[in-house]
Design a protein around this motif. Structure first.
Motif, mmCIF file in Angstrom:
data_model
loop_
_atom_site.group_PDB
_atom_site.id
_atom_site.type_symbol
_atom_site.label_atom_id
_atom_site.label_comp_id
_atom_site.label_asym_id
_atom_site.label_seq_id
_atom_site.Cartn_x
_atom_site.Cartn_y
_atom_site.Cartn_z
ATOM 1 N N ASP A 26 0.849 -1.190 0.000
ATOM 2 C CA ASP A 26 0.000 0.000 0.000
ATOM 3 C C ASP A 26 0.882 1.236 0.000
ATOM 4 O O ASP A 26 2.103 1.146 -0.058
ATOM 5 N N ASN A 27 0.265 2.398 0.079
ATOM 6 C CA ASN A 27 1.037 3.645 0.155
ATOM 7 C C ASN A 27 0.587 4.506 1.318
ATOM 8 O O ASN A 27 0.905 5.687 1.370
ATOM 9 N N GLN A 39 1.934 8.636 2.636
ATOM 10 C CA GLN A 39 2.497 8.997 1.337
ATOM 11 C C GLN A 39 2.754 10.488 1.190
ATOM 12 O O GLN A 39 3.597 10.903 0.401
ATOM 13 N N ARG A 51 5.301 3.678 -2.122
ATOM 14 C CA ARG A 51 4.545 2.432 -2.194
ATOM 15 C C ARG A 51 5.455 1.307 -1.714
ATOM 16 O O ARG A 51 6.577 1.156 -2.191
#
Length: 235
Positions: A26-27, A39, A51
């Motif tokens: 995921d980010n 992020q 990511r």
């Protein structure tokens, strides 16, 4: 990938084994070090650095448990009474550690923030940042701390959750005995041993390059050995 095997043997023995192989990306799942980090705290012109592995990602997880109803022993009245109703059980767990990001809380000052990932030292890679050997031998430097440098006034160029913390293991064990008092009433004695082998499961090392705990493991996760005895009435 998830696999499991269940086997029921004769005479009250049951065995269950399961294994999970996983990868979650995921980010925006926080930071492997426990700090608030997502992020928006990374270089928006290099989205690939934002990511990576999810904080909760565990590549491997294996669980084995069994229970055994001990058969009756003895032929006398005492033998039948004493040896019936016993059960032993155990659950063993082994799993990968959770990911770690290397942070620089003084980085990216030009962007009005105080939370950036650190930068790679010249020539450093994930492979050179990792160290091998027992966790107990690496408590003061779990990974190669010289593989990273401060980000300076710009964003750091190390990726999200690029390292991984120590593996975790545990074994719980129990012995139970059921006594029939009347046709509808019974007493049950239970003895439970949590973390029976008293295994030390170490927490992730400090991941902030500006902290005195950088690369150092100071804490453990989970409980030490706990023994619990109980008697309950079942009716």
């Amino acid at each position: 990938m998830q696999t499991s095997v269940t086997r029921r043997f004769s005479k009250g023995l049951r065995l269950l084994g399961s294994y999970t192989f996983a990868k979650s990306l995921d980010n925006n799942s926080g930071s492997g070090t426990g700090a608030t980090f997502n992020q928006t705290d990374g270089d928006q012109l290099r989205l690939g650095l934002n990511r990576g592995l999810s904080d909760f990602d565990r590549t491997h997880r294996a669980v084995v448990n069994f229970s055994y109803n001990i058969p009756k022993w003895g032929y006398s009245g005492f033998g039948k009474k004493f040896f019936e109703g016993w059960q032993v059980a155990a659950v063993a767990v082994m799993q990968s550690g959770t990911p770690i990001s290397i942070l620089d809380t003084s980085g990216a000052a030009l962007y009005g923030t105080s939370n950036s990932r650190a930068s790679w030292a010249p020539g450093a890679t994930v492979e050179t940042a990792q160290r091998t050997g027992r966790t107990q031998d690496r408590l003061n430097q779990y990974f190669n701390t010289s593989a990273f440098v401060r980000a300076g006034n710009l964003w750091g160029d190390s990726g999200l959750n690029i390292l991984r913390g120590p593996i975790q293991r545990n074994l719980d064990f129990s012995v139970n005995k059921r006594f029939a008092i009347t046709e509808r009433v019974a007493a049950e004695w239970r003895s439970e041993f949590f973390n029976m082998l008293n295994i030390a499961n170490f927490a992730n090392p400090g991941g902030s390059i500006t902290a005195v705990s950088y690369g150092v493991i100071r804490n453990t996760t989970g409980n030490p050995r706990v023994i619990q005895l109980a008697v309950k009435l079942v009716f």
